[in-house]
Write a protein that holds these residues in place. Structure first.
Motif, mmCIF file in Angstrom:
data_model
loop_
_atom_site.group_PDB
_atom_site.id
_atom_site.type_symbol
_atom_site.label_atom_id
_atom_site.label_comp_id
_atom_site.label_asym_id
_atom_site.label_seq_id
_atom_site.Cartn_x
_atom_site.Cartn_y
_atom_site.Cartn_z
ATOM 1 N N PHE A 35 0.833 -1.200 0.000
ATOM 2 C CA PHE A 35 0.000 0.000 0.000
ATOM 3 C C PHE A 35 0.864 1.245 0.000
ATOM 4 N N ALA A 36 0.404 2.267 -0.704
ATOM 5 C CA ALA A 36 1.080 3.568 -0.700
ATOM 6 C C ALA A 36 0.579 4.351 0.509
ATOM 7 N N ALA A 37 0.894 3.816 1.681
ATOM 8 C CA ALA A 37 0.472 4.424 2.949
ATOM 9 C C ALA A 37 1.431 3.953 4.030
ATOM 10 N N PRO A 38 1.611 4.764 5.070
ATOM 11 C CA PRO A 38 2.512 4.360 6.156
ATOM 12 C C PRO A 38 1.924 3.213 6.979
ATOM 13 N N ALA A 39 2.792 2.425 7.588
ATOM 14 C CA ALA A 39 2.372 1.262 8.371
ATOM 15 C C ALA A 39 1.336 1.585 9.448
ATOM 16 N N PRO A 40 1.453 2.700 10.191
ATOM 17 C CA PRO A 40 0.442 2.964 11.228
ATOM 18 C C PRO A 40 -0.983 3.078 10.664
ATOM 19 N N ALA A 41 -1.138 3.642 9.473
ATOM 20 C CA ALA A 41 -2.475 3.786 8.877
ATOM 21 C C ALA A 41 -3.047 2.420 8.494
ATOM 22 N N VAL A 42 -2.211 1.557 7.969
ATOM 23 C CA VAL A 42 -2.666 0.218 7.555
ATOM 24 C C VAL A 42 -2.926 -0.629 8.793
ATOM 25 N N PHE A 43 -2.009 -0.600 9.750
ATOM 26 C CA PHE A 43 -2.133 -1.359 10.991
ATOM 27 C C PHE A 43 -3.452 -1.044 11.705
ATOM 28 N N ALA A 44 -3.822 0.225 11.741
ATOM 29 C CA ALA A 44 -5.050 0.650 12.437
ATOM 30 C C ALA A 44 -6.292 -0.002 11.841
ATOM 31 N N GLN A 45 -6.304 -0.252 10.538
ATOM 32 C CA GLN A 45 -7.460 -0.874 9.883
ATOM 33 C C GLN A 45 -7.686 -2.306 10.349
ATOM 34 N N VAL A 46 -6.616 -2.977 10.755
ATOM 35 C CA VAL A 46 -6.693 -4.378 11.171
ATOM 36 C C VAL A 46 -6.801 -4.506 12.686
ATOM 37 N N ASN A 47 -6.082 -3.680 13.408
ATOM 38 C CA ASN A 47 -5.980 -3.787 14.861
ATOM 39 C C ASN A 47 -7.252 -3.362 15.590
ATOM 40 N N GLU A 48 -8.081 -2.540 14.968
ATOM 41 C CA GLU A 48 -9.353 -2.120 15.559
ATOM 42 C C GLU A 48 -10.475 -2.826 14.809
ATOM 43 N N LEU A 49 -11.081 -3.819 15.436
ATOM 44 C CA LEU A 49 -12.014 -4.714 14.757
ATOM 45 C C LEU A 49 -13.242 -4.019 14.181
ATOM 46 N N LYS A 50 -13.694 -2.929 14.791
ATOM 47 C CA LYS A 50 -14.858 -2.222 14.246
ATOM 48 C C LYS A 50 -14.555 -1.625 12.867
ATOM 49 N N LYS A 51 -13.289 -1.389 12.563
ATOM 50 C CA LYS A 51 -12.924 -0.852 11.251
ATOM 51 C C LYS A 51 -13.054 -1.889 10.141
ATOM 52 N N TRP A 52 -13.132 -3.170 10.511
ATOM 53 C CA TRP A 52 -13.250 -4.226 9.503
ATOM 54 C C TRP A 52 -14.536 -4.081 8.681
ATOM 55 N N GLU A 53 -15.576 -3.530 9.275
ATOM 56 C CA GLU A 53 -16.853 -3.391 8.554
ATOM 57 C C GLU A 53 -16.686 -2.621 7.252
ATOM 58 N N ALA A 54 -15.736 -1.702 7.191
ATOM 59 C CA ALA A 54 -15.535 -0.863 6.006
ATOM 60 C C ALA A 54 -14.830 -1.592 4.868
ATOM 61 N N TRP A 55 -14.068 -2.650 5.179
ATOM 62 C CA TRP A 55 -13.286 -3.298 4.129
ATOM 63 C C TRP A 55 -13.433 -4.819 4.052
ATOM 64 N N SER A 56 -14.018 -5.446 5.033
ATOM 65 C CA SER A 56 -14.107 -6.909 5.074
ATOM 66 C C SER A 56 -14.960 -7.457 3.932
ATOM 67 N N PRO A 57 -14.455 -8.431 3.194
ATOM 68 C CA PRO A 57 -15.257 -9.031 2.122
ATOM 69 C C PRO A 57 -16.494 -9.739 2.664
ATOM 70 N N TRP A 58 -16.430 -10.209 3.902
ATOM 71 C CA TRP A 58 -17.572 -10.917 4.472
ATOM 72 C C TRP A 58 -18.686 -9.946 4.863
ATOM 73 N N ALA A 59 -18.345 -8.720 5.211
ATOM 74 C CA ALA A 59 -19.368 -7.713 5.498
ATOM 75 C C ALA A 59 -20.166 -7.407 4.231
ATOM 76 N N LYS A 60 -19.508 -7.489 3.091
ATOM 77 C CA LYS A 60 -20.199 -7.248 1.814
ATOM 78 C C LYS A 60 -21.040 -8.456 1.396
#
Length: 176
Positions: A35-60
């Protein structure tokens, strides 16, 4: 004649059972993306489970799935339980290890449609303003799972979902 047919069927069943028993007991599915993004931004998407709703294929796959959260908002001890349609099933994932911007490891417990306990992890590697991420799931195949793997390829089944999830994370972190 009937005896010969029954003996033939028994031989085929025993041969199939012997073949299934020789299949690997462990499986691993992995996908990577950068990803063209720093590690803290990417890490936050995975480490906080409520954020999964925005990108998880299973939520779709099941927007009506019910999710609940327990423990801390992020990091070790955070957990999410879900119950959805037949594509999503029912289960729980718990973060068992979290190392800032480097690793998030999960215990995955599937209750429906099949019971299983697997492990998954996201490994992050900072590449000078870009972040390489590898998403891996590992598990144990019992006899029934080994037999199912003769027909269903776990890598193809889950790998596509991992690719979609990584693409979802990419669309979020590269917008910022």
């Amino acid at each position: 004649m009937l005896v010969k047919i029954l003996i033939g069927v028994a031989v085929v069943v025993l041969a199939l059972a012997a073949f299934v028993a020789t299949r690997p007991s462990e499986f691993s599915v992995s996908r990577s993306a950068t990803f063209a993004a720093p590690a803290p931004a990417v890490f936050a998407q995975v480490n906080e489970l409520k954020k999964w709703e925005a990108w998880s294929p299973w939520a779709k796959k099941d927007p009506q799935a019910k999710s609940s959260y327990a423990g801390p908002a992020a990091g070790a001890g955070a957990s999410m339980s879900w119950a959805g349609n037949k594509e999503v099933g029912e289960g729980r994932m718990t973060i068992v290890e979290s190392s800032a911007n480097a690793l998030v490891r999960f215990k995955l417990e599937f209750f429906k449609p099949f019971a299983a306990t697997n492990s998954a992890e996201f490994a992050f590697k900072d590449e000078g303003g870009r972040t390489a991420v590898t998403w891996t799931m590992r598990g144990h195949n019992n006899f029934v799972a080994k037999a199912m793997c003769l027909v269903f390829d776990m890598d193809k089944m889950v790998g596509g979902d991992f690719e979609a999830g990584l693409a979802g994370i990419k669309s979020i972190v590269e917008k910022k």
